[in-house]
Motif scaffolding. Structure first.
Motif, PDB file in Angstrom:
ATOM      1  N   THR A  31      -5.724  -7.070 -11.652  1.00 42.55           N
ATOM      2  CA  THR A  31      -6.282  -8.131 -10.348  1.00 42.55           C
ATOM      3  C   THR A  31      -5.209  -8.355  -9.838  1.00 42.55           C
ATOM      4  OG1 THR A  31      -7.359  -9.527 -11.493  1.00 42.55           O
ATOM      5  CG2 THR A  31      -8.673  -8.318 -11.619  1.00 42.55           C
ATOM      6  N   TYR A  61      -5.948  -2.579 -17.177  1.00 48.56           N
ATOM      7  CA  TYR A  61      -6.898  -2.805 -15.582  1.00 48.56           C
ATOM      8  C   TYR A  61      -5.748  -4.634 -15.367  1.00 48.56           C
ATOM      9  CZ  TYR A  61     -10.333  -6.206 -15.977  1.00 48.56           C
ATOM     10  OH  TYR A  61     -11.414  -7.745 -16.483  1.00 48.56           O
ATOM     11  N   LYS A  83      -9.062 -11.506  -6.414  1.00 44.71           N
ATOM     12  CA  LYS A  83     -10.010 -10.421  -6.314  1.00 44.71           C
ATOM     13  C   LYS A  83     -10.592  -9.670  -6.656  1.00 44.71           C
ATOM     14  CE  LYS A  83      -8.258 -10.639  -1.368  1.00 44.71           C
ATOM     15  NZ  LYS A  83      -7.339  -9.446  -0.517  1.00 44.71           N
ATOM     16  N   PRO A  84     -11.922  -9.114  -7.065  1.00 43.43           N
ATOM     17  CA  PRO A  84     -12.803  -8.844  -7.304  1.00 43.43           C
ATOM     18  C   PRO A  84     -12.489  -7.263  -7.999  1.00 43.43           C
ATOM     19  CG  PRO A  84     -14.332  -8.427  -5.711  1.00 43.43           C
ATOM     20  CD  PRO A  84     -13.142 -10.165  -5.720  1.00 43.43           C
ATOM     21  N   THR A  85     -11.763  -6.479  -7.211  1.00 40.85           N
ATOM     22  CA  THR A  85     -11.065  -5.282  -7.081  1.00 40.85           C
ATOM     23  C   THR A  85     -10.575  -5.270  -8.273  1.00 40.85           C
ATOM     24  OG1 THR A  85     -11.549  -4.013  -4.849  1.00 40.85           O
ATOM     25  CG2 THR A  85     -10.255  -3.067  -6.592  1.00 40.85           C
ATOM     26  N   LYS A  86     -10.929  -3.699  -9.770  1.00 35.84           N
ATOM     27  CA  LYS A  86      -9.727  -3.695 -10.508  1.00 35.84           C
ATOM     28  C   LYS A  86      -9.121  -2.582  -9.779  1.00 35.84           C
ATOM     29  CE  LYS A  86     -13.686  -5.635 -13.710  1.00 35.84           C
ATOM     30  NZ  LYS A  86     -14.099  -4.858 -14.923  1.00 35.84           N
ATOM     31  N   TYR A  87      -7.911  -2.844 -10.953  1.00 34.18           N
ATOM     32  CA  TYR A  87      -6.663  -1.416 -10.869  1.00 34.18           C
ATOM     33  C   TYR A  87      -6.282  -0.984 -11.954  1.00 34.18           C
ATOM     34  CZ  TYR A  87      -6.807  -3.298  -5.712  1.00 34.18           C
ATOM     35  OH  TYR A  87      -6.596  -3.327  -4.375  1.00 34.18           O
ATOM     36  N   GLY A  95      -7.070   3.306  -2.215  1.00 34.91           N
ATOM     37  CA  GLY A  95      -6.676   2.331  -2.790  1.00 34.91           C
ATOM     38  C   GLY A  95      -5.867   2.674  -3.552  1.00 34.91           C
ATOM     39  N   GLU A 105      -7.256   1.931  -7.536  1.00 30.78           N
ATOM     40  CA  GLU A 105      -8.833   0.692  -7.510  1.00 30.78           C
ATOM     41  C   GLU A 105      -9.236   2.338  -8.525  1.00 30.78           C
ATOM     42  OE1 GLU A 105     -11.067   0.750  -4.112  1.00 30.78           O
ATOM     43  OE2 GLU A 105      -9.787  -0.275  -2.590  1.00 30.78           O
ATOM     44  N   ASP A 106     -10.075   0.794  -9.366  1.00 28.95           N
ATOM     45  CA  ASP A 106     -11.213   0.801 -10.725  1.00 28.95           C
ATOM     46  C   ASP A 106     -12.629   1.884  -9.797  1.00 28.95           C
ATOM     47  OD1 ASP A 106     -12.800   1.998 -13.497  1.00 28.95           O
ATOM     48  OD2 ASP A 106     -12.409   0.208 -13.461  1.00 28.95           O
ATOM     49  N   VAL A 107     -12.526   3.151 -10.017  1.00 32.33           N
ATOM     50  CA  VAL A 107     -13.715   3.810  -9.468  1.00 32.33           C
ATOM     51  C   VAL A 107     -15.043   4.285 -10.478  1.00 32.33           C
ATOM     52  CG1 VAL A 107     -14.655   4.951  -7.726  1.00 32.33           C
ATOM     53  CG2 VAL A 107     -12.770   4.426  -7.100  1.00 32.33           C
ATOM     54  N   ASP A 127       1.241  -1.385   0.195  1.00 34.84           N
ATOM     55  CA  ASP A 127      -0.193   0.123  -0.146  1.00 34.84           C
ATOM     56  C   ASP A 127       1.243   0.963  -0.106  1.00 34.84           C
ATOM     57  OD1 ASP A 127      -2.380  -1.288  -0.189  1.00 34.84           O
ATOM     58  OD2 ASP A 127      -2.219  -1.592   1.952  1.00 34.84           O
TER      59      ASP A 127
END
Length: 105
Positions: A74, A72, A78-82, A56, A100-102, A40
């Motif tokens: 992952t 993107y 995990k389902p979070t896309k970056y 994020g 993080e993809d928002v 992080d």
């Protein structure tokens, strides 16, 4: 440095926007699956880089760069896309700063 996270890179090259349904048709394509180190970015460093606190943000370190164009990534399935914010390629390894993809479908 331990490379203990599975990083998957995806391309959205075959996805097209359909104005009738207001959705994207097609699916993302996996283009690379590598092991990497993920940390992080702290609040102080985030303020230095972006001028405010951004949630994020992570630093992904890889042994070799990903040659293909990717949309993107992952981390650990995990389902979070970056999405990429910036990248550096020093003498050893590759560092990618991702956020993080928002709000993107």
């Amino acid at each position: 440095m331990r490379y203990n996270h599975e990083i998957k890179f995806f391309s959205e090259g075959k996805r097209k926007y359909n104005p009738v349904t207001s959705q994207y048709d097609g699916s993302s394509e996996l283009i690379a699956d590598v092991m990497g180190n993920v940390t992080d970015v702290g609040a102080d460093r985030t303020v230095q880089l972006f001028g405010n606190i951004v949630q994020g943000v992570k630093v992904v370190r890889l042994v070799e760069p990903i040659e293909n164009v990717w949309a993107y990534l992952t981390i650990d399935d995990k389902p979070t896309k970056y999405r990429m914010r910036t990248t550096t390629i020093p003498l050893k390894n590759v560092s990618i700063l991702v956020g993080e993809d928002v709000g993107k479908g």
